[in-house]
Design a protein around this motif. Structure first.
Motif, PDB file in Angstrom:
ATOM      1  N   ILE A  47       1.455  -2.105  15.275  1.00 15.35           N
ATOM      2  CA  ILE A  47       1.997  -1.742  13.954  1.00 15.35           C
ATOM      3  C   ILE A  47       0.944  -1.942  12.874  1.00 15.35           C
ATOM      4  N   TYR A  51      -0.772   0.998  10.580  1.00 17.18           N
ATOM      5  CA  TYR A  51      -0.677   0.910   9.116  1.00 17.18           C
ATOM      6  C   TYR A  51      -2.060   0.855   8.478  1.00 17.18           C
ATOM      7  N   LEU A  55      -3.819   3.184   5.781  1.00 17.75           N
ATOM      8  CA  LEU A  55      -4.316   2.618   4.526  1.00 17.75           C
ATOM      9  C   LEU A  55      -5.764   3.037   4.271  1.00 17.75           C
ATOM     10  N   VAL A  83       2.793   2.906  -0.609  1.00 13.08           N
ATOM     11  CA  VAL A  83       1.952   2.506   0.525  1.00 13.08           C
ATOM     12  C   VAL A  83       1.798   0.989   0.558  1.00 13.08           C
ATOM     13  N   VAL A  86       5.299  -0.663   1.507  1.00  9.70           N
ATOM     14  CA  VAL A  86       5.614  -0.467   2.937  1.00  9.70           C
ATOM     15  C   VAL A  86       4.794  -1.424   3.793  1.00  9.70           C
ATOM     16  N   GLY A  87       3.521  -1.625   3.444  1.00  8.21           N
ATOM     17  CA  GLY A  87       2.686  -2.549   4.196  1.00  8.21           C
ATOM     18  C   GLY A  87       3.205  -3.975   4.121  1.00  8.21           C
ATOM     19  N   LEU A  90       6.342  -4.198   6.318  1.00 12.22           N
ATOM     20  CA  LEU A  90       6.065  -4.063   7.748  1.00 12.22           C
ATOM     21  C   LEU A  90       5.464  -5.327   8.349  1.00 12.22           C
ATOM     22  N   THR A  91       4.999  -6.233   7.529  1.00 15.93           N
ATOM     23  CA  THR A  91       4.332  -7.432   8.037  1.00 15.93           C
ATOM     24  C   THR A  91       5.219  -8.248   8.976  1.00 15.93           C
ATOM     25  N   LEU A 106      -0.053  -7.357   5.561  1.00 13.62           N
ATOM     26  CA  LEU A 106      -0.950  -6.346   6.116  1.00 13.62           C
ATOM     27  C   LEU A 106      -1.890  -5.754   5.052  1.00 13.62           C
TER      28      LEU A 106
END
Length: 403
Positions: A47, A51, A55, A83, A86-87, A90-91, A106
């Motif tokens: 993941i 990502y 990025l 962006v 979302v990062g 998602l961590t 992230l």
């Protein structure tokens, strides 16, 4: 001949965009290195790899967009902040221990670049909104507001708002300095033209006036006209009533100030400077006294008041004689504008105005009093035989604007 447009460009803001471009590249590299050295603690490293690949592509592809203010549109800023958010969210999916152990997200400090873009583009208000969204995302990612999370959130929030405020102050300073430089350039140009005119046209007119007066006859009339034109030209050159319109705007290169020539297509509802309408009335036998600041009135009121003054001066020439001297005084009060026309003629005999109206001659009744009545104002005629005549024209500002 086409008019020239003078443009003054300054760029206090532009270095900030260049610095932001470098910051985004450096923080992108930093985020990749942080992930690479700590990849063993990620349960789902794929993941993070996906990502960070997105990025990197996004950062490098959008470098031209963040190089100047014009490229950073609202839509782009929204996508850029998305962006980053979302990062952050998602961590926990990539690192199951992220909520129990304080570690980097992230995107890491790359997120601050998105917030700074908001600050430079829209000032401290935009920065406050963007940093608040980042704060919410960080708290959701941690699951609880830990001490380190609160510390980082407050740091980003305060720094972005401070930078946004500084940018707003810099923009205001740019506009002020640009206007000052443009006014200084216009003043120097007007002084140069004044010197040229004084060395040529004004001296010729003065010579014609002197020679015509000395010769007499028809030449004397020509000299008188030359004298009037000399006085009018001196007033125009020295007074500089008609100032150029200055329009400032923001562009990617910095603040821009443009000199806009007034034309017939200008806004018909814009206030008119009464001094500019009465300046041509000045001459060798007509003295104009005016305030130093513009006397602004709605266009219809200014034109009608100027026409009433013209009618009063016509009466001076007709009834007081060509040798009479006239004085025009403009007074600008908060609630009204008063224009006084005075002459040194023989004056008006008592009852002469009423007799003229009975005979059908309506010069004062219609051309002067009628115009002022339509504007909601008054016209008062004061005359003493042997001591001249004074016409006082008063226009209330509120009524003049409505009518």
């Amino acid at each position: 001949m086409a008019g020239r447009e003078r443009v003054v460009r300054m760029s206090v803001e532009q270095p900030l965009w260049r610095a932001l471009t470098g910051y985004r590249v450096l923080t992108m590299v930093y985020a990749v290195l942080v992930f690479a050295f700590g990849r063993e603690r990620y349960e789902r490293p794929w993941i993070g790899v996906v990502y960070l690949a997105v990025l990197c592509v996004w950062t490098l592809a959008t470098l031209p967009r963040v190089a100047n203010e014009a490229g950073c549109t609202r839509r782009f800023l929204g996508a850029d902040l998305t962006v980053a958010l979302v990062g952050i969210l998602l961590t926990p999916l990539a690192d199951a221990q992220a909520q129990s152990v304080d570690g980097p997200t992230l995107p890491s400090i790359w997120t601050a670049g998105s917030v700074l873009a908001y600050a430079i583009k829209g000032g401290w208000r935009w920065a406050g909104v963007a940093s608040s969204l980042v704060a919410v995302a960080n708290i959701v990612e941690r699951g609880h507001p830990s001490r380190d999370t609160v510390h980082n959130v407050v740091l980003v929030w305060v720094a972005s708002i401070a930078i946004g405020y500084v940018v707003e102050v810099a923009r205001a300073s740019e506009r002020t300095l640009a206007r000052a430089l443009e006014i200084e350039a216009a003043t120097r140009e007007r002084e140069r033209l004044a010197r040229d005119i004084h060395d040529g046209v004004l001296q010729v007119l003065a010579m014609v006036q002197r020679r015509g007066t000395a010769l007499g006859g028809e030449a004397a009339e020509l000299g008188r006209m030359a004298g009037e034109q000399e006085v009018a030209l001196r007033t125009l050159v020295a007074g500089g009533i008609a100032r150029p319109s200055l329009v400032s705007e923001d562009a990617s290169e910095g603040a821009v100030v443009r000199v806009v020539e007034e034309d017939d297509g200008a806004d018909a509802s814009a206030p008119v400077d009464l001094r500019a309408l009465l300046a041509p009335r000045a001459g060798s036998r007509t003295t104009l006294s005016e305030p130093g600041a513009p006397v602004l009135l709605p266009p219809p009121a200014a034109r009608e008041l100027a026409a009433a003054v013209g009618a009063a001066l016509d009466n001076v020439r007709t009834h007081a004689g060509e040798g009479a001297h006239a004085w025009i005084l403009i007074e600008d009060w908060p609630d009204e504008v008063v224009v006084t026309v005075r002459d040194d003629g023989p004056g008006i005999p008592e009852g002469r105005l009423a007799q003229a109206e009975d005979e059908g001659r309506m010069g004062v009744a219609l051309s002067i009093r009628g115009r002022l009545r339509d504007l909601g104002g008054t016209a008062e005629v004061i005359s003493v035989p042997g001591q001249g005549t004074e016409v006082e024209l008063t226009v209330p500002r509120g009524k003049a604007g409505k009518r």
